[in-house]
Write a protein that holds these residues in place. Structure first.
Motif, PDB file in Angstrom:
ATOM      1  N   SER A  16      -6.491  43.383  13.699  1.00  0.00           N
ATOM      2  CA  SER A  16      -7.315  42.329  14.306  1.00  0.00           C
ATOM      3  C   SER A  16      -8.803  42.529  14.005  1.00  0.00           C
ATOM      4  CB  SER A  16      -7.083  42.268  15.811  1.00  0.00           C
ATOM      5  OG  SER A  16      -7.512  43.464  16.427  1.00  0.00           O
ATOM      6  N   GLN A  17      -9.252  43.778  13.903  1.00  0.00           N
ATOM      7  CA  GLN A  17     -10.658  44.022  13.593  1.00  0.00           C
ATOM      8  C   GLN A  17     -10.999  43.565  12.182  1.00  0.00           C
ATOM      9  OE1 GLN A  17     -11.053  48.177  14.306  1.00  0.00           O
ATOM     10  NE2 GLN A  17     -11.343  47.931  16.522  1.00  0.00           N
ATOM     11  N   LEU A  18     -10.078  43.762  11.261  1.00  0.00           N
ATOM     12  CA  LEU A  18     -10.310  43.309   9.892  1.00  0.00           C
ATOM     13  C   LEU A  18     -10.415  41.791   9.837  1.00  0.00           C
ATOM     14  CD1 LEU A  18     -10.548  43.924   6.876  1.00  0.00           C
ATOM     15  CD2 LEU A  18      -8.059  43.722   6.750  1.00  0.00           C
ATOM     16  N   PHE A  21     -13.771  40.768  11.245  1.00  0.00           N
ATOM     17  CA  PHE A  21     -14.835  41.078  10.292  1.00  0.00           C
ATOM     18  C   PHE A  21     -14.869  40.042   9.173  1.00  0.00           C
ATOM     19  CE2 PHE A  21     -16.196  43.111   6.332  1.00  0.00           C
ATOM     20  CZ  PHE A  21     -17.483  43.474   6.693  1.00  0.00           C
ATOM     21  N   VAL A  22     -13.711  39.715   8.632  1.00  0.00           N
ATOM     22  CA  VAL A  22     -13.646  38.734   7.541  1.00  0.00           C
ATOM     23  C   VAL A  22     -14.117  37.363   8.021  1.00  0.00           C
ATOM     24  CG1 VAL A  22     -12.027  37.488   6.043  1.00  0.00           C
ATOM     25  CG2 VAL A  22     -11.885  39.971   6.243  1.00  0.00           C
ATOM     26  N   ALA A  23     -13.895  37.040   9.278  1.00  0.00           N
ATOM     27  CA  ALA A  23     -14.325  35.747   9.811  1.00  0.00           C
ATOM     28  C   ALA A  23     -15.829  35.713  10.084  1.00  0.00           C
ATOM     29  CB  ALA A  23     -13.553  35.429  11.083  1.00  0.00           C
ATOM     30  N   VAL A  24     -16.417  36.822  10.517  1.00  0.00           N
ATOM     31  CA  VAL A  24     -17.816  36.851  10.925  1.00  0.00           C
ATOM     32  C   VAL A  24     -18.760  37.176   9.764  1.00  0.00           C
ATOM     33  CG1 VAL A  24     -19.466  38.064  12.419  1.00  0.00           C
ATOM     34  CG2 VAL A  24     -17.258  37.370  13.302  1.00  0.00           C
ATOM     35  N   ILE A  29     -24.045  36.818   6.482  1.00  0.00           N
ATOM     36  CA  ILE A  29     -24.716  36.638   5.185  1.00  0.00           C
ATOM     37  C   ILE A  29     -25.499  35.323   5.176  1.00  0.00           C
ATOM     38  CG2 ILE A  29     -24.322  36.263   2.712  1.00  0.00           C
ATOM     39  CD1 ILE A  29     -24.036  39.156   3.591  1.00  0.00           C
ATOM     40  N   PHE A  30     -24.908  34.250   5.668  1.00  0.00           N
ATOM     41  CA  PHE A  30     -25.591  32.959   5.719  1.00  0.00           C
ATOM     42  C   PHE A  30     -26.854  33.055   6.574  1.00  0.00           C
ATOM     43  CE2 PHE A  30     -26.308  28.694   7.408  1.00  0.00           C
ATOM     44  CZ  PHE A  30     -26.384  27.982   6.233  1.00  0.00           C
ATOM     45  N   ALA A  31     -26.773  33.732   7.720  1.00  0.00           N
ATOM     46  CA  ALA A  31     -27.943  33.892   8.599  1.00  0.00           C
ATOM     47  C   ALA A  31     -29.044  34.683   7.900  1.00  0.00           C
ATOM     48  CB  ALA A  31     -27.530  34.574   9.895  1.00  0.00           C
ATOM     49  N   MET A  32     -28.674  35.720   7.161  1.00  0.00           N
ATOM     50  CA  MET A  32     -29.678  36.520   6.440  1.00  0.00           C
ATOM     51  C   MET A  32     -30.354  35.688   5.350  1.00  0.00           C
ATOM     52  SD  MET A  32     -27.585  40.085   6.279  1.00  0.00           S
ATOM     53  CE  MET A  32     -28.830  41.141   5.591  1.00  0.00           C
ATOM     54  N   LEU A  33     -29.590  34.883   4.623  1.00  0.00           N
ATOM     55  CA  LEU A  33     -30.175  34.015   3.599  1.00  0.00           C
ATOM     56  C   LEU A  33     -31.099  32.972   4.224  1.00  0.00           C
ATOM     57  CD1 LEU A  33     -27.129  33.485   1.223  1.00  0.00           C
ATOM     58  CD2 LEU A  33     -29.186  34.823   0.773  1.00  0.00           C
TER      59      LEU A  33
END
Length: 132
Positions: A16-18, A21-24, A29-33
């Motif tokens: 479930s953690q993976l 992570f894949v969903a978030v 990355i979008f927020a950082m850009l």
């Protein structure tokens, strides 16, 4: 014949953690850009205003304001124009700088071309020959 116990699989938390992570991760990355793009816009605003102010100072003594604007806004794509006018202070010059904002290529959005204007007005300096 063995019976399949579905309740056992529904309560299993492995992996479930993976999945989280894949969903978030793409959103991070979008927020950082997006933050980087806003920093580029702020940088362009500050540099354009400074270049307009420097260009107006040089234009007020009838110098080469375009070269000054290009030097002040080094690294940015800028265009400079000027105009003369008068006010209660006397003759004055206004320099307008149009800058293209550098953009980051954001996935699913692409590059967005936009520009901004900054202007500065300075009083014209009188020639020493005019004072005699």
């Amino acid at each position: 014949m063995k019976r399949l116990n579905i309740r056992k699989y529904l309560k299993n938390q492995k992996g479930s953690q993976l999945i989280e992570f894949v969903a978030v991760f793409p959103m991070v990355i979008f927020a950082m850009l997006f933050i980087w793009q806003m920093a580029l816009v702020a940088y362009t605003v500050v540099v354009s205003e400074a270049a307009a102010r420097d260009g107006a100072r040089v234009a007020s003594v009838k110098g080469d304001y375009q070269a000054t604007v290009q030097k002040s806004a080094s690294g940015l794509d800028v265009q400079a124009s000027h105009g003369y006018g008068s006010s209660s202070y006397g003759e004055e010059v206004t320099v307008t700088v149009t800058s293209k904002v550098p953009t980051v290529s954001i996935p699913f959005v692409g590059r967005i071309d936009y520009s901004l204007d900054a202007d500065a007005t300075m009083p014209m300096e009188e020639d020493e020959a005019d004072e005699d």
